[in-house]
Design a protein around this motif. Structure first.
Motif, PDB file in Angstrom:
ATOM      1  N   GLU A   1       1.159  -1.270   0.288  1.00 16.71           N
ATOM      2  CA  GLU A   1      -0.035   0.299  -0.072  1.00 16.71           C
ATOM      3  C   GLU A   1       0.794   1.582   0.219  1.00 16.71           C
ATOM      4  N   GLU A   2       2.411   1.082  -0.138  1.00 13.18           N
ATOM      5  CA  GLU A   2       3.048   2.406   0.546  1.00 13.18           C
ATOM      6  C   GLU A   2       4.394   1.764  -0.713  1.00 13.18           C
ATOM      7  N   SER A   3       3.605   1.256  -1.884  1.00 14.34           N
ATOM      8  CA  SER A   3       5.538   1.465  -2.925  1.00 14.34           C
ATOM      9  C   SER A   3       4.365   2.129  -4.279  1.00 14.34           C
ATOM     10  N   ALA A   4       5.836   1.713  -5.096  1.00  8.30           N
ATOM     11  CA  ALA A   4       4.400   2.463  -6.585  1.00  8.30           C
ATOM     12  C   ALA A   4       6.098   1.073  -7.310  1.00  8.30           C
ATOM     13  N   LEU A   5       5.767   0.731  -8.511  1.00  4.95           N
ATOM     14  CA  LEU A   5       6.671  -0.090  -9.212  1.00  4.95           C
ATOM     15  C   LEU A   5       7.397   0.914 -10.192  1.00  4.95           C
ATOM     16  N   LEU A   6       8.540   1.413 -10.581  1.00  3.35           N
ATOM     17  CA  LEU A   6       8.590   2.215 -11.651  1.00  3.35           C
ATOM     18  C   LEU A   6       9.334   1.238 -12.233  1.00  3.35           C
ATOM     19  N   VAL A   7       9.319   1.155 -14.359  1.00  2.00           N
ATOM     20  CA  VAL A   7       9.862   0.249 -15.083  1.00  2.00           C
ATOM     21  C   VAL A   7      10.668   1.520 -16.179  1.00  2.00           C
ATOM     22  N   ILE A   8      11.744   1.490 -15.893  1.00  3.76           N
ATOM     23  CA  ILE A   8      12.292   2.694 -15.883  1.00  3.76           C
ATOM     24  C   ILE A   8      12.876   2.595 -17.336  1.00  3.76           C
ATOM     25  N   ASP A   9      12.625   2.843 -18.860  1.00  2.90           N
ATOM     26  CA  ASP A   9      12.324   2.981 -20.223  1.00  2.90           C
ATOM     27  C   ASP A   9      13.222   1.472 -21.124  1.00  2.90           C
ATOM     28  N   MET A  10      12.389   0.780 -20.505  1.00  6.90           N
ATOM     29  CA  MET A  10      11.854  -0.679 -21.177  1.00  6.90           C
ATOM     30  C   MET A  10      11.126  -0.296 -22.414  1.00  6.90           C
ATOM     31  N   GLN A  11      12.114  -0.168 -23.970  1.00  6.86           N
ATOM     32  CA  GLN A  11      11.264   0.805 -24.462  1.00  6.86           C
ATOM     33  C   GLN A  11      11.926   0.004 -25.895  1.00  6.86           C
TER      34      GLN A  11
END
Length: 259
Positions: free
Chosen positions: A57-67
């Motif tokens: 409930e306090e987290s977020a997932l960052l998906v960095i530059d998977m382009q």
């Protein structure tokens, strides 16, 4: 070559130059520079941040530059290990969605007025890779964001926070912990992790869902993250922690006598 020999060789020093216990560290934590180096080396491979619990409930997932240009095998800047990690990252994304953890994607974009000399350093960029408005700058097709998931597409450099709304987006979602995956480990992923730490976020760095093009660089980033900036866990351990089974936290808390 042991760690002390490697340390001396790196700086062009000799054994006789090592500081002894009576000349180093009045607090008496270590006995001379040899022990100092050995203890530091072990610390880089020891989780220094197990004392914070990962809460969905306090987290977020960052998906960095998977382009497309960086992941697809036919892409002009393909990072092969990033391509091979797609199934793991996809699994982590799906798990986060199921746990109501926000998933936020970034896309590095090189506009015509890019603030850095990317075209000088990277020939594929000079040839048009990840250029603003091109299909190759979009999130890789197998990881396509769902409707409503935020894509930070105003990222003009290595740092996902600099000049973008990412900090605002995270705080609006109540995130205190950022989970980082993507590419390249030692450029955009590491820079983003450092900025997140500086902004007061707790950092979780995926050991098997961040990829780069050099083994030594991968290891160096993981060691630095582990010692100074956050928790380094594989994607399975991250998913378990999001489900309330944070074994590393429990072990660290027990060792500290915390409840």
């Amino acid at each position: 070559m042991d760690v002390v020999d490697a340390y001396l060789a790196e700086y062009g020093r000799g054994e006789q130059e090592l500081l002894q216990g009576d000349r180093l560290n009045g607090a008496g934590i270590f006995d001379g520079e040899r022990e100092f180096v050995e203890l530091a080396d072990r610390a880089y491979d020891t989780d220094q941040h197990g004392v914070f619990r990962i809460r969905a409930e306090e987290s977020a997932l960052l998906v960095i530059d998977m382009q497309e240009d960086l992941v697809a095998p036919e892409g002009p800047m393909c990072v092969p290990e990033a391509y091979r990690q797609v199934p793991r990252i996809k699994r982590l994304i799906q798990h986060c969605r199921g746990a109501d953890v926000p998933v936020i994607f970034t896309e590095v974009t090189i506009p015509d007025d890019a603030p850095h000399q990317y075209r000088d350093f990277f020939p594929p960029i000079r040839a048009g890779a990840v250029s603003e408005g091109t299909p190759g700058m979009r999130v890789y097709r197998e990881l396509a964001p769902l409707a409503g998931e935020r894509v930070i597409d105003t990222k003009f450099g290595f740092d996902s926070f600099n000049g973008t709304p990412l900090d605002y987006v995270l705080r609006q979602r109540g995130a205190q912990t950022v989970i980082i995956c993507g590419t390249l480990t030692n450029f955009c992923c590491e820079t983003t992790a450092r900025s997140a730490y500086g902004l007061g976020y707790q950092v979780v760095f995926g050991s098997d869902v961040n990829a780069t093009d050099n083994a030594e660089a991968q290891r160096a980033t993981l060691r630095t993250m582990r010692r100074g900036f956050g928790r380094v866990l594989d994607h399975y351990a991250i998913m378990c922690a999001l489900d309330g089974r944070d074994e590393a936290f429990e072990a660290a808390a027990s060792a500290l006598g915390a409840s």
